[in-house]
Design a protein around this motif. Sequence first.
Motif, PDB file in Angstrom:
ATOM      1  N   ILE A   1      52.943  47.615  45.529  1.00 42.93           N
ATOM      2  CA  ILE A   1      52.619  46.266  45.999  1.00 42.93           C
ATOM      3  C   ILE A   1      52.745  45.309  44.817  1.00 42.93           C
ATOM      4  O   ILE A   1      52.812  45.718  43.661  1.00 42.93           O
ATOM      5  N   GLU A   2      52.749  44.042  45.129  1.00 38.53           N
ATOM      6  CA  GLU A   2      52.759  43.016  44.086  1.00 38.53           C
ATOM      7  C   GLU A   2      51.366  42.968  43.445  1.00 38.53           C
ATOM      8  O   GLU A   2      50.355  43.184  44.117  1.00 38.53           O
ATOM      9  N   ILE A   3      51.316  42.680  42.182  1.00 40.40           N
ATOM     10  CA  ILE A   3      50.039  42.632  41.461  1.00 40.40           C
ATOM     11  C   ILE A   3      49.123  41.578  42.068  1.00 40.40           C
ATOM     12  O   ILE A   3      47.906  41.769  42.148  1.00 40.40           O
ATOM     13  N   GLU A   4      49.711  40.494  42.566  1.00 41.99           N
ATOM     14  CA  GLU A   4      48.919  39.428  43.182  1.00 41.99           C
ATOM     15  C   GLU A   4      48.214  39.897  44.458  1.00 41.99           C
ATOM     16  O   GLU A   4      47.259  39.269  44.906  1.00 41.99           O
ATOM     17  N   GLU A   5      48.699  40.991  45.058  1.00 43.45           N
ATOM     18  CA  GLU A   5      48.104  41.508  46.287  1.00 43.45           C
ATOM     19  C   GLU A   5      46.850  42.344  46.025  1.00 43.45           C
ATOM     20  O   GLU A   5      46.146  42.706  46.959  1.00 43.45           O
ATOM     21  N   LEU A   6      46.568  42.665  44.767  1.00 44.67           N
ATOM     22  CA  LEU A   6      45.371  43.442  44.443  1.00 44.67           C
ATOM     23  C   LEU A   6      44.121  42.632  44.786  1.00 44.67           C
ATOM     24  O   LEU A   6      44.084  41.411  44.567  1.00 44.67           O
ATOM     25  N   PRO A   7      43.087  43.283  45.284  1.00 45.31           N
ATOM     26  CA  PRO A   7      41.836  42.557  45.520  1.00 45.31           C
ATOM     27  C   PRO A   7      41.290  41.986  44.208  1.00 45.31           C
ATOM     28  O   PRO A   7      41.483  42.572  43.127  1.00 45.31           O
ATOM     29  N   ALA A   8      40.602  40.873  44.301  1.00 49.29           N
ATOM     30  CA  ALA A   8      40.043  40.219  43.116  1.00 49.29           C
ATOM     31  C   ALA A   8      39.108  41.166  42.366  1.00 49.29           C
ATOM     32  O   ALA A   8      39.064  41.171  41.134  1.00 49.29           O
ATOM     33  N   GLU A   9      38.369  42.003  43.108  1.00 42.96           N
ATOM     34  CA  GLU A   9      37.432  42.934  42.488  1.00 42.96           C
ATOM     35  C   GLU A   9      38.152  43.918  41.556  1.00 42.96           C
ATOM     36  O   GLU A   9      37.655  44.260  40.484  1.00 42.96           O
ATOM     37  N   VAL A  10      39.327  44.382  41.963  1.00 45.20           N
ATOM     38  CA  VAL A  10      40.091  45.326  41.148  1.00 45.20           C
ATOM     39  C   VAL A  10      40.622  44.611  39.902  1.00 45.20           C
ATOM     40  O   VAL A  10      40.529  45.139  38.784  1.00 45.20           O
ATOM     41  N   GLN A  11      41.143  43.413  40.075  1.00 44.08           N
ATOM     42  CA  GLN A  11      41.648  42.654  38.934  1.00 44.08           C
ATOM     43  C   GLN A  11      40.525  42.349  37.942  1.00 44.08           C
ATOM     44  O   GLN A  11      40.700  42.456  36.724  1.00 44.08           O
ATOM     45  N   GLN A  12      39.346  42.004  38.465  1.00 43.72           N
ATOM     46  CA  GLN A  12      38.204  41.714  37.597  1.00 43.72           C
ATOM     47  C   GLN A  12      37.736  42.969  36.864  1.00 43.72           C
ATOM     48  O   GLN A  12      37.325  42.900  35.701  1.00 43.72           O
ATOM     49  N   ALA A  13      37.804  44.133  37.509  1.00 45.55           N
ATOM     50  CA  ALA A  13      37.397  45.381  36.864  1.00 45.55           C
ATOM     51  C   ALA A  13      38.314  45.695  35.678  1.00 45.55           C
ATOM     52  O   ALA A  13      37.856  46.154  34.633  1.00 45.55           O
ATOM     53  N   VAL A  14      39.608  45.428  35.835  1.00 37.90           N
ATOM     54  CA  VAL A  14      40.542  45.645  34.724  1.00 37.90           C
ATOM     55  C   VAL A  14      40.202  44.703  33.575  1.00 37.90           C
ATOM     56  O   VAL A  14      40.112  45.123  32.418  1.00 37.90           O
ATOM     57  N   GLU A  15      39.967  43.434  33.885  1.00 39.86           N
ATOM     58  CA  GLU A  15      39.628  42.458  32.846  1.00 39.86           C
ATOM     59  C   GLU A  15      38.312  42.823  32.157  1.00 39.86           C
ATOM     60  O   GLU A  15      38.196  42.695  30.940  1.00 39.86           O
ATOM     61  N   ARG A  16      37.329  43.297  32.922  1.00 38.51           N
ATOM     62  CA  ARG A  16      36.009  43.622  32.385  1.00 38.51           C
ATOM     63  C   ARG A  16      36.055  44.880  31.510  1.00 38.51           C
ATOM     64  O   ARG A  16      35.521  44.895  30.409  1.00 38.51           O
ATOM     65  N   ASP A  17      36.692  45.937  32.006  1.00 44.08           N
ATOM     66  CA  ASP A  17      36.638  47.234  31.334  1.00 44.08           C
ATOM     67  C   ASP A  17      37.799  47.494  30.375  1.00 44.08           C
ATOM     68  O   ASP A  17      37.724  48.402  29.554  1.00 44.08           O
TER      69      ASP A  17
END
Length: 120
Positions: free
Chosen positions: A48-64
Amino acid sequence: MKKICLTVLAASALIFSTQTVSAQEVAQANVEVEETVTQRVQDDFRQIEIEELPAEVQQAVERDFAGATIAEAHVKEHEGEQKFKLKVTTAEGEEKELYADAQGNWIDKEKKHDENQDQE
């Protein structure tokens, strides 16, 4: 004598052309096998396109994984739930493959694999 020479020439041409056709068929068969293997490796995940990832998943990558960039994203639907496979490059340049659920919780594939073996 001309007939014998022409017959030999025609037979040689026929043999050469059948070998060429066989080589092409083998090459096409190899390509089909490689495509099948590639699809099985994906474990039913579809890209899938990266933009299609849920915000929660994107935030988890940024956080961890501060400073990491997501190179690829894949999704798989299983029992009504979405699982995500991410290929990320950390700030240090290390490539990682991560798994998460739709809420941004990390899934430890090795731990799940060990649990499945214990149940068998």
